[in-house]
Design a protein around this motif. Structure first.
Motif, PDB file in Angstrom:
ATOM      1  N   GLU A 144      79.004  78.983  70.224  1.00  0.00           N
ATOM      2  CA  GLU A 144      77.881  78.760  71.147  1.00  0.00           C
ATOM      3  C   GLU A 144      78.301  78.753  72.614  1.00  0.00           C
ATOM      4  O   GLU A 144      77.468  78.885  73.508  1.00  0.00           O
ATOM      5  N   LYS A 145      79.596  78.635  72.878  1.00  0.00           N
ATOM      6  CA  LYS A 145      80.062  78.622  74.272  1.00  0.00           C
ATOM      7  C   LYS A 145      79.865  79.960  74.971  1.00  0.00           C
ATOM      8  O   LYS A 145      79.629  79.998  76.175  1.00  0.00           O
ATOM      9  N   PHE A 146      79.993  81.063  74.225  1.00  0.00           N
ATOM     10  CA  PHE A 146      79.866  82.392  74.813  1.00  0.00           C
ATOM     11  C   PHE A 146      79.007  83.280  73.908  1.00  0.00           C
ATOM     12  O   PHE A 146      79.483  84.281  73.365  1.00  0.00           O
ATOM     13  N   PRO A 147      77.735  82.936  73.747  1.00  0.00           N
ATOM     14  CA  PRO A 147      76.876  83.678  72.810  1.00  0.00           C
ATOM     15  C   PRO A 147      76.711  85.149  73.167  1.00  0.00           C
ATOM     16  O   PRO A 147      76.525  85.980  72.276  1.00  0.00           O
ATOM     17  N   ASP A 148      76.802  85.486  74.441  1.00  0.00           N
ATOM     18  CA  ASP A 148      76.634  86.880  74.846  1.00  0.00           C
ATOM     19  C   ASP A 148      77.818  87.759  74.437  1.00  0.00           C
ATOM     20  O   ASP A 148      77.720  88.979  74.496  1.00  0.00           O
ATOM     21  N   ARG A 149      78.916  87.160  74.044  1.00  0.00           N
ATOM     22  CA  ARG A 149      80.098  87.935  73.646  1.00  0.00           C
ATOM     23  C   ARG A 149      80.145  88.198  72.141  1.00  0.00           C
ATOM     24  O   ARG A 149      81.022  88.896  71.659  1.00  0.00           O
ATOM     25  N   LEU A 150      79.197  87.633  71.412  1.00  0.00           N
ATOM     26  CA  LEU A 150      79.176  87.846  69.970  1.00  0.00           C
ATOM     27  C   LEU A 150      78.578  89.215  69.661  1.00  0.00           C
ATOM     28  O   LEU A 150      77.578  89.600  70.267  1.00  0.00           O
ATOM     29  N   PRO A 151      79.166  89.935  68.719  1.00  0.00           N
ATOM     30  CA  PRO A 151      78.563  91.217  68.347  1.00  0.00           C
ATOM     31  C   PRO A 151      77.187  90.987  67.710  1.00  0.00           C
ATOM     32  O   PRO A 151      76.936  89.950  67.099  1.00  0.00           O
ATOM     33  N   SER A 152      76.304  91.954  67.852  1.00  0.00           N
ATOM     34  CA  SER A 152      74.935  91.805  67.337  1.00  0.00           C
ATOM     35  C   SER A 152      74.901  91.633  65.827  1.00  0.00           C
ATOM     36  O   SER A 152      73.967  91.047  65.290  1.00  0.00           O
ATOM     37  N   HIS A 153      75.929  92.105  65.129  1.00  0.00           N
ATOM     38  CA  HIS A 153      75.955  91.995  63.669  1.00  0.00           C
ATOM     39  C   HIS A 153      76.578  90.687  63.168  1.00  0.00           C
ATOM     40  O   HIS A 153      76.693  90.484  61.958  1.00  0.00           O
ATOM     41  N   ALA A 154      76.959  89.789  64.066  1.00  0.00           N
ATOM     42  CA  ALA A 154      77.601  88.540  63.651  1.00  0.00           C
ATOM     43  C   ALA A 154      76.633  87.666  62.854  1.00  0.00           C
ATOM     44  O   ALA A 154      75.446  87.569  63.172  1.00  0.00           O
ATOM     45  N   ALA A 155      77.158  87.026  61.822  1.00  0.00           N
ATOM     46  CA  ALA A 155      76.406  86.002  61.100  1.00  0.00           C
ATOM     47  C   ALA A 155      76.552  84.712  61.896  1.00  0.00           C
ATOM     48  O   ALA A 155      77.653  84.358  62.326  1.00  0.00           O
ATOM     49  N   ILE A 156      75.453  84.019  62.113  1.00  0.00           N
ATOM     50  CA  ILE A 156      75.466  82.768  62.873  1.00  0.00           C
ATOM     51  C   ILE A 156      75.328  81.614  61.886  1.00  0.00           C
ATOM     52  O   ILE A 156      74.342  81.542  61.143  1.00  0.00           O
ATOM     53  N   ILE A 157      76.309  80.711  61.881  1.00  0.00           N
ATOM     54  CA  ILE A 157      76.301  79.586  60.956  1.00  0.00           C
ATOM     55  C   ILE A 157      76.402  78.301  61.762  1.00  0.00           C
ATOM     56  O   ILE A 157      77.434  78.022  62.373  1.00  0.00           O
ATOM     57  N   SER A 158      75.304  77.544  61.776  1.00  0.00           N
ATOM     58  CA  SER A 158      75.268  76.255  62.470  1.00  0.00           C
ATOM     59  C   SER A 158      75.477  75.165  61.432  1.00  0.00           C
ATOM     60  O   SER A 158      74.807  75.148  60.396  1.00  0.00           O
ATOM     61  N   ILE A 159      76.413  74.272  61.720  1.00  0.00           N
ATOM     62  CA  ILE A 159      76.740  73.202  60.784  1.00  0.00           C
ATOM     63  C   ILE A 159      76.297  71.879  61.399  1.00  0.00           C
ATOM     64  O   ILE A 159      76.728  71.511  62.486  1.00  0.00           O
ATOM     65  N   GLU A 160      75.444  71.203  60.677  1.00  0.00           N
ATOM     66  CA  GLU A 160      74.888  69.927  61.134  1.00  0.00           C
ATOM     67  C   GLU A 160      75.453  68.805  60.271  1.00  0.00           C
ATOM     68  O   GLU A 160      75.399  68.862  59.045  1.00  0.00           O
TER      69      GLU A 160
END
Length: 155
Positions: free
Chosen positions: A107-123
């Motif tokens: 989340e620190k650099f979201p613009d650097r993630l490739p568009s195909h990245a899977a996003i996994i948020s852990i709560e």
């Protein structure tokens, strides 16, 4: 989006194993979550699922741990990075095309993630319980999403 609950470190690792078995070169998983959320335990499972025997540790101070394997695992931790140019200094864009990449504190650099990245948020919902919110934003993840759903219903 899929939400999955785990109730122990072992269950968090087991979820990572299921996903790690299905990853392919070029896959990127962006992990988000507070300190102690279980990101590194999840990555330990991913590594095991890939067949990596080494002990996986957080790369908080090294920024990148590289695990040599048939398909290498690149385990990034953005926690200590302050500016986006630091990713350029690391050669981040070159690394993420050469193996399976897992990024803690993505989340620190979201613009650097490739568009195909899977996003996994852990709560972290209690001292042992975690909720994994998984977003698979590209068709390349359909088989993994189906397998994760099957895993959840079979436990």
């Amino acid at each position: 989006m899929i939400d999955i609950e785990t109730h122990s470190e072992n269950e968090t690792v087991a979820l990572g194993i299921v996903i790690g078995k299905m990853l392919a070169a070029g896959d990127v998983l962006a992990l988000k979550g507070n300190l102690g959320a279980g990101k590194t335990h999840f990555v330990k499972g991913i590594a095991r699922g890939m067949g990596i025997e080494e002990n996986v540790v957080s790369p908080t101070f090294t920024i990148l741990n590289y695990y040599e394997h048939t398909i290498p695992l690149l385990h990034f931790d953005f926690y200590r990075l302050e500016e986006e140019y630091e990713l350029d200094d690391l050669g981040f864009d070159d690394y993420i095309t050469n193996g399976i990449t897992v990024i803690e504190w993505a989340e620190k650099f979201p613009d650097r993630l490739p568009s195909h990245a899977a996003i996994i948020s852990i709560e972290k919902s209690s001292s042992m319980d975690r909720i994994f919110h998984m977003e698979f934003n590209d068709d390349k993840w359909i088989h993994i999403e189906k397998e994760v759903k099957r895993y959840v219903t079979s436990r």
